[in-house]
Enzyme design. Structure first.
Site, PDB file in Angstrom:
ATOM      1  N   ASP A 205     120.588  61.788 -74.732  1.00 50.49           N
ATOM      2  CA  ASP A 205     119.897  61.396 -75.958  1.00 50.49           C
ATOM      3  C   ASP A 205     120.556  60.120 -76.471  1.00 50.49           C
ATOM      4  OD1 ASP A 205     118.793  61.035 -78.396  1.00 50.49           O
ATOM      5  OD2 ASP A 205     119.229  63.042 -79.169  1.00 50.49           O
ATOM      6  N   TYR A 295     111.087  49.124 -86.872  1.00 53.98           N
ATOM      7  CA  TYR A 295     110.785  48.962 -85.442  1.00 53.98           C
ATOM      8  C   TYR A 295     110.743  47.474 -85.073  1.00 53.98           C
ATOM      9  CZ  TYR A 295     108.367  49.051 -80.977  1.00 53.98           C
ATOM     10  OH  TYR A 295     108.039  48.858 -79.660  1.00 53.98           O
ATOM     11  N   LYS A 299     113.160  45.324 -82.480  1.00 55.98           N
ATOM     12  CA  LYS A 299     112.640  44.571 -81.326  1.00 55.98           C
ATOM     13  C   LYS A 299     112.982  43.087 -81.463  1.00 55.98           C
ATOM     14  CE  LYS A 299     111.459  47.977 -79.034  1.00 55.98           C
ATOM     15  NZ  LYS A 299     111.921  48.256 -77.667  1.00 55.98           N
TER      16      LYS A 299
HETATM   17  N1  LIG Z   1     103.537  51.489 -75.920  1.00 51.04           N
HETATM   18  C1  LIG Z   1     103.496  50.369 -76.610  1.00 51.04           C
HETATM   19  O1  LIG Z   1     102.475  50.038 -77.231  1.00 51.04           O
HETATM   20  C2  LIG Z   1     104.697  49.462 -76.611  1.00 51.04           C
HETATM   21  C3  LIG Z   1     104.490  48.138 -77.017  1.00 51.04           C
HETATM   22  C4  LIG Z   1     105.569  47.282 -77.024  1.00 51.04           C
HETATM   23  C5  LIG Z   1     106.812  47.731 -76.630  1.00 51.04           C
HETATM   24  N2  LIG Z   1     106.985  49.015 -76.254  1.00 51.04           N
HETATM   25  C6  LIG Z   1     108.337  49.444 -75.851  1.00 51.04           C
HETATM   26  O2  LIG Z   1     108.276  49.969 -74.556  1.00 51.04           O
HETATM   27  C7  LIG Z   1     109.392  50.841 -74.351  1.00 51.04           C
HETATM   28  C8  LIG Z   1     108.904  52.098 -73.662  1.00 51.04           C
HETATM   29  O3  LIG Z   1     108.027  52.781 -74.512  1.00 51.04           O
HETATM   30  P1  LIG Z   1     106.687  53.437 -73.984  1.00 51.04           P
HETATM   31  O4  LIG Z   1     105.565  52.640 -74.514  1.00 51.04           O
HETATM   32  O5  LIG Z   1     106.744  53.674 -72.542  1.00 51.04           O
HETATM   33  O6  LIG Z   1     106.707  54.793 -74.824  1.00 51.04           O
HETATM   34  P2  LIG Z   1     106.939  56.288 -74.366  1.00 51.04           P
HETATM   35  O7  LIG Z   1     105.912  56.693 -73.375  1.00 51.04           O
HETATM   36  O8  LIG Z   1     107.029  57.066 -75.632  1.00 51.04           O
HETATM   37  O9  LIG Z   1     108.349  56.251 -73.645  1.00 51.04           O
HETATM   38  C9  LIG Z   1     109.530  56.149 -74.372  1.00 51.04           C
HETATM   39  C10 LIG Z   1     110.673  56.548 -73.466  1.00 51.04           C
HETATM   40  O10 LIG Z   1     111.882  56.433 -74.202  1.00 51.04           O
HETATM   41  C11 LIG Z   1     112.590  57.668 -74.109  1.00 51.04           C
HETATM   42  N3  LIG Z   1     113.311  57.939 -75.333  1.00 51.04           N
HETATM   43  C12 LIG Z   1     112.815  57.993 -76.583  1.00 51.04           C
HETATM   44  N4  LIG Z   1     113.767  58.367 -77.447  1.00 51.04           N
HETATM   45  C13 LIG Z   1     114.893  58.587 -76.711  1.00 51.04           C
HETATM   46  C14 LIG Z   1     116.199  59.019 -77.003  1.00 51.04           C
HETATM   47  N5  LIG Z   1     116.549  59.337 -78.254  1.00 51.04           N
HETATM   48  N6  LIG Z   1     117.098  59.121 -76.011  1.00 51.04           N
HETATM   49  C15 LIG Z   1     116.750  58.832 -74.746  1.00 51.04           C
HETATM   50  N7  LIG Z   1     115.516  58.422 -74.390  1.00 51.04           N
HETATM   51  C16 LIG Z   1     114.599  58.311 -75.360  1.00 51.04           C
HETATM   52  C17 LIG Z   1     111.519  58.721 -73.883  1.00 51.04           C
HETATM   53  O11 LIG Z   1     112.055  59.822 -73.156  1.00 51.04           O
HETATM   54  P3  LIG Z   1     112.361  61.271 -73.754  1.00 51.04           P
HETATM   55  O12 LIG Z   1     111.393  61.500 -74.875  1.00 51.04           O
HETATM   56  O13 LIG Z   1     112.192  62.183 -72.596  1.00 51.04           O
HETATM   57  O14 LIG Z   1     113.767  61.184 -74.217  1.00 51.04           O
HETATM   58  C18 LIG Z   1     110.535  57.976 -73.007  1.00 51.04           C
HETATM   59  O15 LIG Z   1     110.908  58.068 -71.666  1.00 51.04           O
HETATM   60  C19 LIG Z   1     109.985  51.072 -75.722  1.00 51.04           C
HETATM   61  O16 LIG Z   1     111.152  50.307 -75.849  1.00 51.04           O
HETATM   62  C20 LIG Z   1     108.931  50.550 -76.686  1.00 51.04           C
HETATM   63  O17 LIG Z   1     109.485  50.078 -77.871  1.00 51.04           O
HETATM   64  C21 LIG Z   1     105.938  49.892 -76.230  1.00 51.04           C
END
Ligand SMILES: NC(=O)c1ccc[n+]([C@@H]2O[C@H](COP(=O)([O-])OP(=O)(O)OC[C@H]3O[C@@H](n4cnc5c(N)ncnc54)[C@H](OP(=O)(O)O)[C@@H]3O)[C@@H](O)[C@H]2O)c1
Length: 402
Positions: A205, A295, A299
Site C-alpha cells: 500500500d 489531484y 500531478k
Molecule cells: N484514468 C484516467 O483518466 C487518468 C488520466 C490521467 C492520468 N491518470 C493516471 O494514471 C495512473 C494509473 O491510473 P489508472 O487510470 O490506470 O487508474 P486505476 O485503474 O484506478 O489504477 C490505479 C492503480 O493504482 C493502484 N493504487 C491505487 N492506490 C494505491 C495504493 N494506495 N497503493 C498501491 N497502489 C495503489 C491501484 O491498485 P490497487 O487498488 O490494487 O492498490 C491500481 O493498480 C494514475 O497515476 C493516474 O493518476 C489516469
C-alpha cells in the site's frame, strides 16, 4: 542551451535537421509574412508547375503553410506519415520545377532547365525514401536498451496493467506492485504463460509511509532497469468537502512514493549507464483544477519532477518520461468518485509513451488534449484557465461535491 540543442537535433541525419529548420523558418516566418504582409498584387505561388498570382497566390500560401508546419512537426517527432509525405512533396516540387522550366523557357532549353531544376528534388525524394526508417519509430527492444527487469506500480488495473503487458511483450521480466494481490497473481500468470518472462508479485500500500520501502525490499535482489511510477489515485470534490484523511493518500501515492522509489533505484541505473523512469502524470497537472485541486497539484509535482529529472539524468544514459494522459478508460474515475465519462484505452497511453521515451521529457496523449492544454496554459490568462478548469470538472463531479 548547448545541451538542449544536442538533445533537440539528436537522432536525425544533419541534412534532415537542416530541412527541419527550413520548414520551421517557412512555417513561422516566411509563409506568415507572405500571407499577411506581402501585397496581394506582388504575391506569387507555384503549385504543380503553375504560377498563381494575386488572391489565388494568397490562397495557395495556405496549403504551403500546412505543408511546412506539418513538415516541421513530422521531422521533429519523426511521424510515420513523413515516410510517405516527405518524398511525395519532394516529387511534387520536382514535377513543378520541370513543368515550370518547360513553360518558362520552352523547347529543348526548357526541358534541360526543367530537368536541372527537378533533379535535386528527385534526389531529395530518393534520400527520404532511403531513410524512411527514421520515421518508422524503429524501437530497439526495451530489454536490450535498458536491461532485464521492470517494476510497475499500480499494475493491478488500467494503465499499469497495460504497461505490464507491453513490457512483458517486449521481453522484460516484471515486478508487479499494487494492493490487490489476486489481480497481480492473475496478471503474472498470464504474462509468464504468454511471453515466457519471469514475474514477481509485490503487494504494497503506497499510501502507507512504509509502502515504498516494502516494494524496494521485495525487489532488492533484482536489477530494475525500467521503473514505471504509475500507481495513482484521485479524490474528486470541492476541497472543503473532502477530509485531509481522504486527500493525504493522493500526496503519498502520487508524489511521495514515486520520489522514494525513483530515489532508491536511480543510483544503480546510473552505475549501469542505462535505465528508464516513467512517471504517469496527467494533463490535470498542467493547470489548476477546481474540484480536483489536490489531484492536479500532485500531478503538477510529477510533471515538474520528471521533466527536471530528464535533463539531470540524460548525461548518464537514463531516460525519464512523464506521460500525461487525458481521460482514460480505467477504474480511476470510479475510485476518484467522478461521474463516468469516456476516454482513450489505457493501451494507447502506453503506446504514446513508448514512442516518446528517450526523445523528450514529457508527452501529452492525443493531439486534442495537447491543443486544449497548450491553449489553456500558454495563451489564456491563468485566472481564466482556473475558472474554465473548474467548469470542465463541474460536469464530471457529482453535484453534492461542488
Ligand atoms: N484514468 C484516467 O483518466 C487518468 C488520466 C490521467 C492520468 N491518470 C493516471 O494514471 C495512473 C494509473 O491510473 P489508472 O487510470 O490506470 O487508474 P486505476 O485503474 O484506478 O489504477 C490505479 C492503480 O493504482 C493502484 N493504487 C491505487 N492506490 C494505491 C495504493 N494506495 N497503493 C498501491 N497502489 C495503489 C491501484 O491498485 P490497487 O487498488 O490494487 O492498490 C491500481 O493498480 C494514475 O497515476 C493516474 O493518476 C489516469
Amino acid at each position: 542551451m548547448g545541451a538542449w540543442a544536442r538533445d533537440f537535433f539528436r537522432g536525425r541525419p544533419t541534412w534532415m535537421n537542416v530541412l527541419m529548420l527550413f520548414c520551421a523558418y517557412m512555417a513561422f516566418v516566411y509563409v506568415p509574412w507572405d500571407l499577411f504582409a506581402k501585397p496581394v498584387a506582388r504575391d506569387q505561388e507555384v503549385w504543380f508547375g503553375f504560377l498563381l498570382t494575386g488572391w489565388a497566390a494568397k490562397a495557395g500560401a495556405i496549403p504551403h503553410w500546412i505543408v511546412y508546419a506539418g513538415g516541421f512537426y513530422g521531422f521533429l517527432r519523426r511521424r510515420r506519415w513523413m515516410a510517405i509525405a516527405a518524398p511525395l512533396y519532394s516529387l511534387q516540387v520536382a514535377y513543378s520545377s520541370l513543368v515550370w522550366g518547360i513553360g518558362h523557357f520552352g523547347g529543348a532549353t526548357g526541358w534541360a532547365a526543367g530537368l536541372a531544376f527537378a533533379a535535386p528534388f528527385v534526389a531529395l525524394a530518393l534520400a527520404f525514401w532511403k531513410t524512411r526508417d527514421h520515421f518508422r519509430a524503429p524501437r530497439v527492444s526495451l530489454r536490450k536498451r535498458y536491461g532485464e527487469w521492470a517494476l510497475v506500480t499500480g499494475a493491478s488495473s488500467g494503465i499499469g496493467e497495460a504497461w505490464a503487458r507491453a513490457l512483458a511483450a517486449d521481453g522484460l521480466s516484471c515486478a508487479l506492485s499494487a494492493r490487490r494481490e489476486d489481480r497481480l497473481e492473475a496478471l503474472a500468470a498470464e504474462l509468464e504463460a504468454a511471453h515466457g518472462i519471469e514475474t514477481r508479485i509485490v503487494p504494497a500500500d503506497l499510501a502507507d509511509p512504509e509502502g515504498a520501502g516494502r516494494v524496494l525490499e521485495a525487489v532488492s535482489d533484482l536489477e530494475i532497469a525500467v521503473l514505471v511510477n504509475n500507481a495513482g489515485v484521485g479524490c474528486a470534490g470541492r476541497f472543503d468537502l473532502r477530509s485531509a484523511d481522504e486527500l493525504a493518500p493522493l500526496v503519498a501515492v502520487n508524489c511521495a512514493a514515486p520520489l522514494r522509489l525513483t530515489s532508491a533505484l536511480l543510483p544503480a541505473m546510473r552505475g549501469r549507464g542505462r535505465g528508464a523512469v516513467i512517471l504517469v502524470g496527467s494533463i490535470a497537472g498542467r493547470q489548476p483544477l477546481g474540484l480536483h485541486a489536490v489531484y492536479a497539484a500532485t500531478k503538477g509535482f510529477d510533471l515538474l519532477f520528471g521533466e527536471a529529472l530528464y535533463v539531470e539524468m540524460k548525461p548518464f544514459g537514463i531516460d525519464v518520461l512523464v506521460v500525461e494522459p487525458g481521460t482514460t478508460e480505467t477504474e480511476f474515475q470510479q475510485v476518484a468518485g467522478e461521474v463516468p465519462h469516456s476516454g482513450v484505452p489505457p493501451e494507447r497511453v502506453v503506446e504514446v509513451s513508448l514512442e516518446a521515451l528517450g526523445t523528450r521529457p514529457s508527452v501529452v496523449v492525443g493531439w486534442f488534449d495537447w491543443l486544449r492544454i497548450s491553449v489553456a496554459t500558454r495563451l489564456v490568462p491563468r485566472s481564466l484557465t482556473a475558472w474554465i478548469g473548474r467548469d470542465v470538472m463541474a460536469a464530471r463531479v457529482p453535484e453534492d461535491l461542488h
